[in-house]
Design an enzyme around this catalytic site. Structure first.
Site, PDB file in Angstrom:
ATOM      1  N   ARG A   1       4.435   4.366  12.880  1.00  0.00           N
ATOM      2  CA  ARG A   1       3.336   3.410  12.670  1.00  0.00           C
ATOM      3  C   ARG A   1       2.030   4.048  12.203  1.00  0.00           C
ATOM      4  NH1 ARG A   1       5.406   0.954  17.399  1.00  0.00           N
ATOM      5  NH2 ARG A   1       6.788  -0.766  16.794  1.00  0.00           N
TER       6      ARG A   1
ATOM      7  N   LYS B   1      -4.274   2.400  -1.878  1.00  0.00           N
ATOM      8  CA  LYS B   1      -3.004   1.750  -2.239  1.00  0.00           C
ATOM      9  C   LYS B   1      -1.897   2.791  -2.180  1.00  0.00           C
ATOM     10  CE  LYS B   1      -4.177  -1.940  -5.477  1.00  0.00           C
ATOM     11  NZ  LYS B   1      -3.968  -2.403  -6.867  1.00  0.00           N
TER      12      LYS B   1
ATOM     13  N   GLU C   1      -7.193   6.586 -17.768  1.00  0.00           N
ATOM     14  CA  GLU C   1      -7.747   5.830 -16.624  1.00  0.00           C
ATOM     15  C   GLU C   1      -9.265   6.020 -16.556  1.00  0.00           C
ATOM     16  OE1 GLU C   1      -6.040   3.690 -14.715  1.00  0.00           O
ATOM     17  OE2 GLU C   1      -4.019   4.449 -14.348  1.00  0.00           O
TER      18      GLU C   1
ATOM     19  N   LYS D   1     -14.611   3.235  -9.547  1.00  0.00           N
ATOM     20  CA  LYS D   1     -13.499   2.714  -8.751  1.00  0.00           C
ATOM     21  C   LYS D   1     -13.950   2.485  -7.304  1.00  0.00           C
ATOM     22  CE  LYS D   1      -8.912   3.257  -7.003  1.00  0.00           C
ATOM     23  NZ  LYS D   1      -7.556   3.711  -7.155  1.00  0.00           N
TER      24      LYS D   1
ATOM     25  N   GLU E   1      -8.016  -6.347  -2.700  1.00  0.00           N
ATOM     26  CA  GLU E   1      -7.751  -6.985  -3.998  1.00  0.00           C
ATOM     27  C   GLU E   1      -7.642  -8.509  -3.943  1.00  0.00           C
ATOM     28  OE1 GLU E   1      -5.391  -4.532  -6.722  1.00  0.00           O
ATOM     29  OE2 GLU E   1      -4.403  -6.365  -7.376  1.00  0.00           O
TER      30      GLU E   1
ATOM     31  N   ARG F   1     -11.416  -6.438  -7.208  1.00  0.00           N
ATOM     32  CA  ARG F   1     -10.599  -5.238  -7.417  1.00  0.00           C
ATOM     33  C   ARG F   1      -9.589  -5.415  -8.550  1.00  0.00           C
ATOM     34  NH1 ARG F   1      -7.899  -1.049  -2.980  1.00  0.00           N
ATOM     35  NH2 ARG F   1      -7.027   0.306  -4.563  1.00  0.00           N
TER      36      ARG F   1
ATOM     37  N   ASN G   1      -7.196  -3.537 -12.692  1.00  0.00           N
ATOM     38  CA  ASN G   1      -5.890  -3.728 -13.333  1.00  0.00           C
ATOM     39  C   ASN G   1      -6.021  -3.904 -14.836  1.00  0.00           C
ATOM     40  OD1 ASN G   1      -4.614  -3.634 -10.855  1.00  0.00           O
ATOM     41  ND2 ASN G   1      -4.966  -5.815 -10.490  1.00  0.00           N
TER      42      ASN G   1
ATOM     43  N   HIS H   1      -3.331  -2.886 -17.225  1.00  0.00           N
ATOM     44  CA  HIS H   1      -2.119  -2.611 -16.447  1.00  0.00           C
ATOM     45  C   HIS H   1      -1.071  -3.713 -16.518  1.00  0.00           C
ATOM     46  CE1 HIS H   1      -4.415   0.737 -14.952  1.00  0.00           C
ATOM     47  NE2 HIS H   1      -3.397   1.149 -14.216  1.00  0.00           N
TER      48      HIS H   1
ATOM     49  N   HIS I   1       1.990  -1.803 -17.392  1.00  0.00           N
ATOM     50  CA  HIS I   1       3.120  -1.672 -16.458  1.00  0.00           C
ATOM     51  C   HIS I   1       4.409  -2.177 -17.087  1.00  0.00           C
ATOM     52  CE1 HIS I   1       0.847  -1.309 -12.356  1.00  0.00           C
ATOM     53  NE2 HIS I   1       1.102  -0.142 -12.890  1.00  0.00           N
TER      54      HIS I   1
ATOM     55  N   HIS J   1       2.038   7.660 -16.923  1.00  0.00           N
ATOM     56  CA  HIS J   1       1.451   6.362 -16.578  1.00  0.00           C
ATOM     57  C   HIS J   1       0.242   6.023 -17.464  1.00  0.00           C
ATOM     58  CE1 HIS J   1      -0.013   3.084 -14.042  1.00  0.00           C
ATOM     59  NE2 HIS J   1      -1.183   3.699 -13.959  1.00  0.00           N
TER      60      HIS J   1
HETATM   61  N1  NAD Z   1      -2.691   4.141  -5.792  1.00  0.00           N
HETATM   62  C1  NAD Z   1      -3.385   3.836  -6.849  1.00  0.00           C
HETATM   63  O1  NAD Z   1      -4.440   3.206  -6.777  1.00  0.00           O
HETATM   64  C2  NAD Z   1      -2.902   4.295  -8.190  1.00  0.00           C
HETATM   65  C3  NAD Z   1      -3.754   4.241  -9.307  1.00  0.00           C
HETATM   66  C4  NAD Z   1      -3.302   4.726 -10.531  1.00  0.00           C
HETATM   67  C5  NAD Z   1      -2.017   5.274 -10.629  1.00  0.00           C
HETATM   68  N2  NAD Z   1      -1.206   5.296  -9.532  1.00  0.00           N
HETATM   69  C6  NAD Z   1       0.126   5.887  -9.603  1.00  0.00           C
HETATM   70  O2  NAD Z   1      -0.010   7.261  -9.972  1.00  0.00           O
HETATM   71  C7  NAD Z   1       1.162   7.686 -10.648  1.00  0.00           C
HETATM   72  C8  NAD Z   1       0.763   8.428 -11.893  1.00  0.00           C
HETATM   73  O3  NAD Z   1      -0.030   9.541 -11.533  1.00  0.00           O
HETATM   74  P1  NAD Z   1       0.283  11.002 -12.075  1.00  0.00           P
HETATM   75  O4  NAD Z   1       0.454  10.949 -13.542  1.00  0.00           O
HETATM   76  O5  NAD Z   1      -0.708  11.920 -11.483  1.00  0.00           O
HETATM   77  O6  NAD Z   1       1.726  11.219 -11.412  1.00  0.00           O
HETATM   78  P2  NAD Z   1       2.618  12.449 -11.037  1.00  0.00           P
HETATM   79  O7  NAD Z   1       2.395  12.730  -9.609  1.00  0.00           O
HETATM   80  O8  NAD Z   1       3.987  12.075 -11.468  1.00  0.00           O
HETATM   81  O9  NAD Z   1       2.080  13.696 -11.894  1.00  0.00           O
HETATM   82  C9  NAD Z   1       2.406  13.837 -13.254  1.00  0.00           C
HETATM   83  C10 NAD Z   1       3.131  15.173 -13.509  1.00  0.00           C
HETATM   84  O10 NAD Z   1       2.204  16.243 -13.456  1.00  0.00           O
HETATM   85  C11 NAD Z   1       2.664  17.241 -12.555  1.00  0.00           C
HETATM   86  N3  NAD Z   1       1.480  17.873 -12.000  1.00  0.00           N
HETATM   87  C12 NAD Z   1       0.540  17.282 -11.205  1.00  0.00           C
HETATM   88  N4  NAD Z   1      -0.465  18.127 -10.975  1.00  0.00           N
HETATM   89  C13 NAD Z   1      -0.182  19.281 -11.633  1.00  0.00           C
HETATM   90  C14 NAD Z   1      -0.869  20.515 -11.784  1.00  0.00           C
HETATM   91  N5  NAD Z   1      -2.085  20.735 -11.267  1.00  0.00           N
HETATM   92  N6  NAD Z   1      -0.254  21.494 -12.493  1.00  0.00           N
HETATM   93  C15 NAD Z   1       0.952  21.277 -13.082  1.00  0.00           C
HETATM   94  N7  NAD Z   1       1.634  20.110 -12.994  1.00  0.00           N
HETATM   95  C16 NAD Z   1       1.063  19.131 -12.271  1.00  0.00           C
HETATM   96  C17 NAD Z   1       3.532  16.501 -11.577  1.00  0.00           C
HETATM   97  O11 NAD Z   1       4.445  17.368 -10.938  1.00  0.00           O
HETATM   98  C18 NAD Z   1       4.221  15.497 -12.503  1.00  0.00           C
HETATM   99  O12 NAD Z   1       5.290  16.118 -13.161  1.00  0.00           O
HETATM  100  C19 NAD Z   1       1.977   6.431 -10.931  1.00  0.00           C
HETATM  101  O13 NAD Z   1       3.035   6.378 -10.012  1.00  0.00           O
HETATM  102  C20 NAD Z   1       0.999   5.302 -10.688  1.00  0.00           C
HETATM  103  O14 NAD Z   1       1.628   4.109 -10.271  1.00  0.00           O
HETATM  104  C21 NAD Z   1      -1.633   4.829  -8.326  1.00  0.00           C
HETATM  105 ZN    ZN Z   2      -3.145   3.051 -13.431  1.00  0.00          ZN
END
Ligand code: NAD
Ligand code: ZN
Length: 345
Positions: A103, A125, A167, A207, A217, A221, A225, A228, A232, A247
């Site tokens: 939990r 999130k 972003e 943000k 949201e 908020r 999006n 997105h 998405h 992404h």
């Molecule tokens: N929670 C939220 O509010 C929110 C907002 C935007 C995006 N997201 C989510 O975030 C994800 C996309 O983020 P992302 O692109 O960072 O994802 P990710 O964690 O998949 O990272 C992208 C790639 O970069 C690599 N990587 C990360 N840092 C590195 C570094 N310093 N050196 C070398 N390689 C590195 C990772 O291993 C991966 O292969 C999606 O799943 C999306 O839905 C969430």
């Molecule tokens: Zn995003």
């Protein structure tokens, strides 16, 4: 918060954690590239590393179970602290695993991608993809802290830099002309260009301001999006046939189409659409979706959890830079026109 000394920034959280109760979540890449930096910052504090596979295709229940299992096997109690060291996929998954194990455990995010620094690792999130739908299962759970340490970006691949930049552009569009123009002036060819920490802070503040006003949201908020709804859907189309795509690329493509809708429906300045379209062609290319996939995009959008009513697609659009509006429903013809614009650029 942006920190210049990871070791001292971590101290309060480490001091509150009992021996044997510190866990660090990494993926294969952040284990190799970023763990050495964190290991130095953790100094003598013993910790258990949990390594998950890298990539959005692993943002699944199976990976969440892997984390729960490792926590259980290593006797994590409710006093444990989980440090999420990775990009947005990892901070989303790790946050969810922490929020649900017994939990709720405390967790701290140390984002390693630009995208996670400016977006994913703050705002609370968490979640994972389910039945091919992005982030379908999840919950709101705030980290104890998000520690942004810019040297972690040194190993980030160029396309991941561009993904985060997309972003950042979104936050610029939601903020001011000055912010937008500063972002456009960055040297995108030099993806190793270090983003000034003041710009990163301003960008993240957009943000944070929006999330603070509407944490769960209900309305405002939804502005975050922007790009997105269509983004998405494109991301899901890629993943449906096993293609990987960062992404932020999908968000950028989505923003182009949603800016087109903003011009069409709300009188947004066309010049901004032109600027973003040029940027897309110069650095991101076009989305690769065939005709059949394009038709399915609308189907994916119908599943978007942001929709208010079944069968209607809700968009967050812009009247002007810094003047967004949520819950905009548009006609099928307008949507087709926007997609046509995007795919024929
Ligand atoms: N929670 C939220 O509010 C929110 C907002 C935007 C995006 N997201 C989510 O975030 C994800 C996309 O983020 P992302 O692109 O960072 O994802 P990710 O964690 O998949 O990272 C992208 C790639 O970069 C690599 N990587 C990360 N840092 C590195 C570094 N310093 N050196 C070398 N390689 C590195 C990772 O291993 C991966 O292969 C999606 O799943 C999306 O839905 C969430
Ligand atoms: Zn995003």
């Amino acid at each position: 918060m942006i920190v210049s000394d990871l070791n001292s920034a971590l101290q309060p959280y480490l001091e509150a954690t009992a021996q044997g109760q510190l866990f660090v979540l990494v993926d294969e890449n952040t284990h190799a590239k970023c763990m050495p930096i964190l290991a130095t910052a953790l100094a003598d504090m013993p910790y258990m590393t949990i390594t998950i596979p890298a990539g959005e295709e692993h943002k699944t229940l199976a990976t969440v179970e892997q984390i729960w299992h490792a926590l259980y096997e290593h006797h994590a109690t409710r006093d444990a602290l989980l440090i999420n060291l990775g990009g947005g996929m990892l901070t989303d998954l790790g946050g969810f695993a922490a929020a649900t194990f017994m939990r709720g455990l405390r967790y701290v995010n140390i984002p390693t991608s630009l995208l996670a620094m400016v977006d994913a690792s703050s705002g609370g999130k968490t979640g994972f993809n389910y039945l091919g739908v992005k982030n379908m299962i999840g919950c709101f759970a705030q980290p104890e802290q998000t520690l942004i340490y810019l040297p972690l970006l040194d190993t980030l691949p160029a396309e991941q830099w561009l993904s985060g930049y997309a972003e950042m552009l979104k936050h610029g569009l939601l903020d001011t002309d000055a912010h937008w123009n500063t972002l456009l002036a960055l040297d995108v060819n030099d993806t190793k260009c270090s983003i000034p920490s003041a710009l990163l802070a301003d960008n993240l503040a957009v943000k944070e301001r929006i999330v603070a006003a509407d944490p769960t949201e209900k309305s405002l908020r939804k502005l975050l999006n922007f790009g997105h709804t269509i983004g998405h859907a494109i991301e899901e189309a890629y993943h449906a046939d096993g293609r990987s795509v960062p992404h932020g690329y999908c968000v950028l493509w989505g923003m182009v189409a949603e800016l087109y809708l903003s011009v069409l429906c709300l009188g947004m300045d066309k010049q901004v659409l032109t600027q973003l379209s040029h940027l897309m062609l110069a650095y991101y290319g076009r989305p690769a979706c065939n005709c059949k996939e394009r038709q399915r995009l609308v189907e994916w959008m119908m599943h978007d959890k942001k929709n208010k009513q079944a069968g209607q697609i809700s968009f967050s659009l812009l009247r002007a830079i810094g003047d967004g509006v949520v819950d905009q429903t548009i006609s099928r013809e307008q949507l087709d026109e926007a997609l046509e614009y995007l795919f024929s650029l």
